[in-house]
Design an enzyme around this catalytic site. Sequence first.
Site, short mmCIF file in Angstrom:
data_model
loop_
_atom_site.label_atom_id
_atom_site.label_comp_id
_atom_site.label_asym_id
_atom_site.label_seq_id
_atom_site.Cartn_x
_atom_site.Cartn_y
_atom_site.Cartn_z
N SER A 8 0.99 -1.12 -0.15
CA SER A 8 0.07 0.07 0.04
C SER A 8 1.05 1.09 -0.19
O SER A 8 1.81 1.40 0.98
CB SER A 8 -0.96 -0.10 1.18
OG SER A 8 -1.35 1.46 1.63
N HIS A 32 -1.26 -1.22 -4.33
CA HIS A 32 -2.57 -1.19 -3.74
C HIS A 32 -2.75 0.53 -3.27
O HIS A 32 -1.91 1.18 -2.87
CB HIS A 32 -2.60 -1.99 -2.11
CG HIS A 32 -3.59 -1.72 -1.26
ND1 HIS A 32 -4.80 -2.66 -1.80
CD2 HIS A 32 -4.05 -0.98 -0.27
CE1 HIS A 32 -5.89 -2.48 -0.94
NE2 HIS A 32 -5.55 -1.60 -0.24
N ASP A 34 -4.96 3.29 -1.70
CA ASP A 34 -6.10 3.35 -0.43
C ASP A 34 -6.52 4.96 -0.62
O ASP A 34 -6.02 6.02 -0.22
CB ASP A 34 -5.30 3.56 0.85
CG ASP A 34 -5.15 1.97 1.38
OD1 ASP A 34 -6.02 1.21 1.29
OD2 ASP A 34 -4.04 1.54 1.70
N MET A 36 -9.25 7.61 0.63
CA MET A 36 -10.28 8.09 1.76
C MET A 36 -10.75 9.22 1.63
O MET A 36 -10.08 10.18 1.27
CB MET A 36 -9.20 7.88 3.01
CG MET A 36 -8.66 6.46 3.37
SD MET A 36 -7.49 6.55 4.80
CE MET A 36 -6.61 5.13 4.54
N HIS A 65 -8.54 0.75 -3.57
CA HIS A 65 -9.56 0.44 -2.26
C HIS A 65 -10.10 1.71 -1.95
O HIS A 65 -9.43 2.37 -1.36
CB HIS A 65 -8.44 -0.09 -1.25
CG HIS A 65 -9.32 -0.43 0.07
ND1 HIS A 65 -8.29 -0.58 1.09
CD2 HIS A 65 -10.53 -0.65 0.34
CE1 HIS A 65 -9.54 -0.86 2.29
NE2 HIS A 65 -10.65 -0.76 1.86
N MET A 67 -12.36 3.84 0.33
CA MET A 67 -12.77 3.64 1.66
C MET A 67 -13.95 5.19 1.66
O MET A 67 -13.33 6.10 1.95
CB MET A 67 -11.78 3.89 2.66
CG MET A 67 -11.21 2.48 2.55
SD MET A 67 -9.62 2.54 3.58
CE MET A 67 -8.72 2.78 2.13
N MET A 137 -10.75 -6.80 5.54
CA MET A 137 -10.10 -5.83 6.44
C MET A 137 -9.49 -6.67 7.85
O MET A 137 -10.36 -7.06 8.31
CB MET A 137 -10.82 -4.61 6.86
CG MET A 137 -11.08 -3.66 5.73
SD MET A 137 -9.72 -3.34 4.70
CE MET A 137 -8.52 -2.36 6.05
N GLY A 142 -9.03 2.99 7.44
CA GLY A 142 -8.87 4.34 7.87
C GLY A 142 -7.33 4.70 8.22
O GLY A 142 -6.86 6.14 7.92
N ASP A 175 -6.13 -7.06 4.31
CA ASP A 175 -5.45 -5.65 4.54
C ASP A 175 -5.57 -5.12 6.18
O ASP A 175 -6.52 -4.95 6.49
CB ASP A 175 -6.26 -4.85 3.56
CG ASP A 175 -5.75 -3.44 3.36
OD1 ASP A 175 -4.93 -2.78 3.99
OD2 ASP A 175 -6.28 -2.52 2.70
C1 DX5 Z 1 -6.18 1.11 5.84
C2 DX5 Z 1 -5.56 0.74 4.57
C3 DX5 Z 1 -4.59 -0.15 4.38
C4 DX5 Z 1 -3.33 0.24 4.89
C5 DX5 Z 1 -2.33 -0.86 5.63
O1 DX5 Z 1 -7.34 1.59 5.89
O2 DX5 Z 1 -6.80 0.18 3.81
O3 DX5 Z 1 -4.31 -0.48 3.28
O4 DX5 Z 1 -2.48 1.15 4.25
O5 DX5 Z 1 -1.27 -0.45 6.23
P1 DX5 Z 1 -0.56 -1.38 7.33
O6 DX5 Z 1 0.02 -2.36 6.31
O7 DX5 Z 1 0.41 -0.47 7.89
O8 DX5 Z 1 -1.52 -1.75 8.41
ZN ZN Z 2 -6.37 -0.79 1.64
#
Ligand code: DX5
Ligand code: ZN
Length: 217
Positions: A8, A32, A34, A36, A65, A67, A137, A142, A175
């Site tokens: 990520s 990946h 993320d 948000m 992904h 969110m 998850m 977040g 994840d």
């Molecule tokens: C959290 C994200 C993850 C996050 C994972 O909301 O969806 O993809 O970046 O990070 P680590 O591996 O540090 O938990």
């Molecule tokens: Zn993610």
Amino acid sequence: MQLRIAPSILSADFGNLARDIRMLNASADIIHLDIMDGSFVPNLSFGFPVIESVAKEAAIPMDAHFMVVHPERWVERTAALGVQMMSFHLEAARNEAEDILADIRAKGMKAGLVINPDIPVEDLYPFIGKADYFLIMSVFAGFGGQKFIEDSIPRIAALKAELDKAGNDAPIEVDGGVGTANAARLRDAGASILVAGSSVFKAENPAEAISALRNPR
Ligand code: DX5
Ligand code: ZN
């Protein structure tokens, strides 16, 4: 099954993003992303300008992904940037998950359905055959750097059993808090795509961290 590793970039160095993407091209399987919105989750990350920059350098598939509260709004633009995999949260989809999955597929992407740790894994079962992959998850969406929730392992195993029963080989992605301490158990439970943020980018040698995750013991 061979594990695929999806670092990520949330934990990458955004001042040196192109460099980090080139490192992933050479060592990872999937990038990946993320996304948000500060509404579905209490954090903001990045949007289309950053995805576009990643796309310019990416030589391996990108996995977005979402969110966000209205994932259906972003399907078309995501596809247009060349993203190959797009996932969104069942919790955000109200009763439109089936339509959104179909729309993602219609735009030529793999469609993924995600649940947070407090959503019963059984809620995914009606979408077997309608999603191309499932994302469990293992922290609450977040933030990067959170602690892995152990109960994710039996949830993955339950989904894997249900997929097998249906003769469906959709990959299970996991994840949150993933690292060498849990990678082997995640693989054994049936996960085949491991997302990792901090365990890759905070490692002294990220490329080595990726290969350790791919062949965990
Ligand atoms: C959290 C994200 C993850 C996050 C994972 O909301 O969806 O993809 O970046 O990070 P680590 O591996 O540090 O938990
Ligand atoms: Zn993610």
